[in-house]
Write an enzyme that holds these catalytic residues in place. Structure first.
Site, mmCIF file in Angstrom:
data_model
loop_
_atom_site.group_PDB
_atom_site.id
_atom_site.type_symbol
_atom_site.label_atom_id
_atom_site.label_comp_id
_atom_site.label_asym_id
_atom_site.label_seq_id
_atom_site.Cartn_x
_atom_site.Cartn_y
_atom_site.Cartn_z
ATOM 1 N N SER A 40 -10.343 -0.512 6.713
ATOM 2 C CA SER A 40 -9.667 -0.294 5.430
ATOM 3 C C SER A 40 -8.981 -1.523 4.835
ATOM 4 O O SER A 40 -8.524 -1.473 3.696
ATOM 5 C CB SER A 40 -8.645 0.837 5.551
ATOM 6 O OG SER A 40 -9.294 2.074 5.546
ATOM 7 N N LYS A 46 0.850 -1.193 0.000
ATOM 8 C CA LYS A 46 0.000 0.000 0.000
ATOM 9 C C LYS A 46 0.888 1.246 0.000
ATOM 10 O O LYS A 46 1.956 1.251 0.636
ATOM 11 C CB LYS A 46 -0.910 -0.024 1.235
ATOM 12 C CG LYS A 46 -1.974 1.072 1.261
ATOM 13 C CD LYS A 46 -2.921 0.904 2.458
ATOM 14 C CE LYS A 46 -3.987 1.990 2.502
ATOM 15 N NZ LYS A 46 -4.934 1.838 3.618
ATOM 16 N N SER A 100 -9.968 1.952 2.652
ATOM 17 C CA SER A 100 -9.041 2.733 1.862
ATOM 18 C C SER A 100 -8.037 1.896 1.074
ATOM 19 O O SER A 100 -7.493 2.362 0.085
ATOM 20 C CB SER A 100 -8.282 3.700 2.767
ATOM 21 O OG SER A 100 -7.433 3.000 3.643
#
Lengths: 100, 476
Positions: free
Chosen positions: B178, B79, B154
């Site tokens: 997330s 990420k 997210s």
């Protein structure tokens, strides 16, 4: 009810430039969020709140093996938008007449 | 290339590498081809690292030497808010334009030591704020099952690359869902470890009292492998705890599983989600577990508590972006104008919304009514969980109230977006662990959309999640 002036004040405190139009948008978005979170007011009475410390444990590390001074300076300064030699460069903060 | 990577797991790939069915270079090459084919439509990767082949060659050498670490040659995705030294990292924000990480996050360091190959960095909501990746400065990640829908957020990019076979596994971060919510939307396994289990050193802080790093994978066994590789106390993150700090009760064969009282009464719960949840509970029951109702009277305040504490922490954590030390700099007439312009142009809509909201709840007139109260209710939720886990081994809920929603559907209604996390937020507020498992599908517009089943366990009890999860998915 949040006033537009409140949004402007918050933006000033947070150091974010927001436009006139954006102030209205933010006001309209923040209000329902505050309405929603207000339900925590019903969860506990005012008298029931006692500030609490977390579980006590030592999270400090001993300061016994500091790294050699300056070994990270070059790579960190590499990221600076403006630098002067071994320093981050910023504008003068004293003597300006336009800053309160 | 004959290698079918859509069927691979970390376990089967590691075995293939060890048995020389294929090399680490061939494996990496297959992923690069797949990425080239799929990523333009998905927008799940923000960058593919240029040295993937070199990393794979180095991994192959350790495999050939017979001393290969666990994840040698396994292609993973990272990420965009987790630092890898020498590589770009932006949290999908314009304010970190041009930023290169000066050090490794502990998670990246441990994965490097385990021999992993990093393919690239994945798209996300700006600074991990959002549930759809629509808050990314670089555009939305489309859902692998329906291009008109979001992949969740997210960590939407990290979920989509695993679901679409553009990586074998990936890392994400989970502050209120997330990892679990996008895992549910994309049909993969997503784990949020217990607070303190995985070091956040090198993770860009959003809400520090809630943030955790965790894995996405195709199977529970794979998620466990990645978790084992990255967990552990770390002197660089003083919130991490050693293994000994957690309960060491033995794992039970037949468990007692709780359903929170009133769980399914929330407005807007999708009918297919409800039916799928009931079927998942029936499956656990058929596997010999006992199902009971468990009272968690303060659980219903979780999302409200969350949206006071998160903006408060966001407003302090994001104060560091000042245009002086790194990232974007916009020049004004004086220093304070530099701040206003840099932050005004660098932060997207959700980041500024939360910063202002946080500034509000922390301001002197409102601090007691909002922040202090939220902290007090949080303690009550923690106590709720502590009591519940005296009576049950695990708690189950749907992961999300609906399958993946349409791109744009909630983009202009922050409160509607926040409600997408109603089932996932409590685990972060309570500091416990949770996992989302693919549990079935719902058909929308002729497309099969994945649904997720969430299992929660007490602090440090990831072993319960893995045991139940493997059995649930028929692994082993």
């Amino acid at each position: 009810m949040i006033e537009p002036q409140t949004i402007e004040k918050l933006a000033e405190l947070a150091r974010i430039k927001v436009s006139r139009e954006e102030v209205e948008g933010l006001r309209a978005e923040i209000e329902p969020i505050l309405d929603y979170v207000n339900q925590i007011q019903d969860a506990v009475g005012a008298g029931e709140i006692e500030p609490e410390a977390g579980a006590v444990r030592n999270v400090m590390r001993a300061d016994d093996h500091p790294h050699e001074s300056g070994i990270h300076s070059a790579e960190l300064l590499e990221e600076a938008p403006a630098r002067e030699g071994e320093y981050f460069k910023v504008k003068k903060i004293l003597g300006g007449s336009d800053v309160a | 290339m004959s290698l079918d990577i859509t069927k691979l797991t970390i376990k089967s790939a590691a075995e293939g590498l060890r048995k020389k069915d294929f090399s680490a270079c061939e494996l990496a090459e297959s992923y690069l081809e797949r990425i080239e084919e799929r990523n333009p439509e998905r927008n799940a990767y923000l960058e593919i690292f240029e040295d993937v082949r070199a990393q794979a060659e180095a991994a192959q050498k350790t495999i050939d030497s017979g001393a290969a670490p666990l994840l040698a040659g396994i292609p993973l995705a990272m990420k965009d808010n987790i630092l890898i030294k020498g590589r770009r990292a932006s949290s999908a924000s314009k304010i970190l334009e041009g930023y290169t990480a000066a050090y490794d996050s502990t998670a990246a360091k441990k994965l490097k030591e385990a021999g992993a190959v990093f393919l690239g960095r994945t798209n996300m909501d700006e600074f991990a704020m959002g549930s759809s990746t629509e808050n990314s400065a670089f555009g939305v990640v489309t859902n692998p099952h329906d291009v008109s829908r979001v992949s969740g957020g997210s960590s939407g990019g990290s979920a989509a690359v695993v679901a679409d076979s553009m990586a074998l596994a990936s890392l994400g971060s989970d502050t209120g869902g997330s990892i679990r919510q996008p895992a549910s939307f994309c049909g993969v396994v997503g784990l949020k470890p217990t607070y303190g289990r995985v070091s956040r050193y090198g993770l860009m802080a959003m809400a520090s009292s809630l943030d955790q790093i965790g894995p996405f994978a195709k199977t529970v066994s794979d998620a466990e492998l990645i978790f084992d590789a990255i967990k552990g106390a770390d002197s660089m993150d003083s919130t991490t705890l050693p293994q000994g700090a957690f309960s060491a009760r033995p794992l039970k064969e037949k468990m007692r599983i709780g359903i929170p009282e009133g769980l399914l009464d929330i407005p807007g719960l999708d009918g297919d989600v409800r039916a799928n949840f009931e079927a998942s509970v029936a499956k656990l029951k058929a596997q010999g577990h006992e199902i009971v109702d468990v009272p968690l009277p303060y659980l219903k305040y979780s999302l409200a508590v969350y949206y006071v504490i998160v903006p408060a922490e966001v407003s302090s954590n994001l104060a560091r972006f000042d245009g002086v030390k790194y990232g974007l700099h916009k020049d004004g007439a004086n220093l304070i104008e530099d701040y206003f312009l840099t932050r005004g142009e660098g932060f997207g809509p959700e980041a500024r919304r939360r910063i202002l909201l946080g500034t509000y709840v922390l301001s002197s007139g409102y601090y007691d009514a909002y922040y202090n109260k939220a902290v007090a209710v949080r303690r009550l939720i923690e106590k709720d969980f502590a009591q519940a886990f005296e009576a049950v081994d695990a708690i189950v809920t749907p992961t999300t109230p609906s399958p993946a929603f349409k791109i744009g559907e909630k983009a202009n209604d922050p409160m509607a977006m926040y409600l997408a996390d109603i089932f996932t937020v409590p685990a972060n507020v309570g500091g416990i662990c949770g996992i989302s498992l693919p549990s079935g599908e719902a058909v929308r517009d002729g497309k099969n959309l994945p649904l997720g089943f969430q299992i929660l366990a007490g602090a440090g009890r990831e072993d319960i999640l893995f045991a139940l999860g493997k059995k649930f998915l028929g692994e082993e």
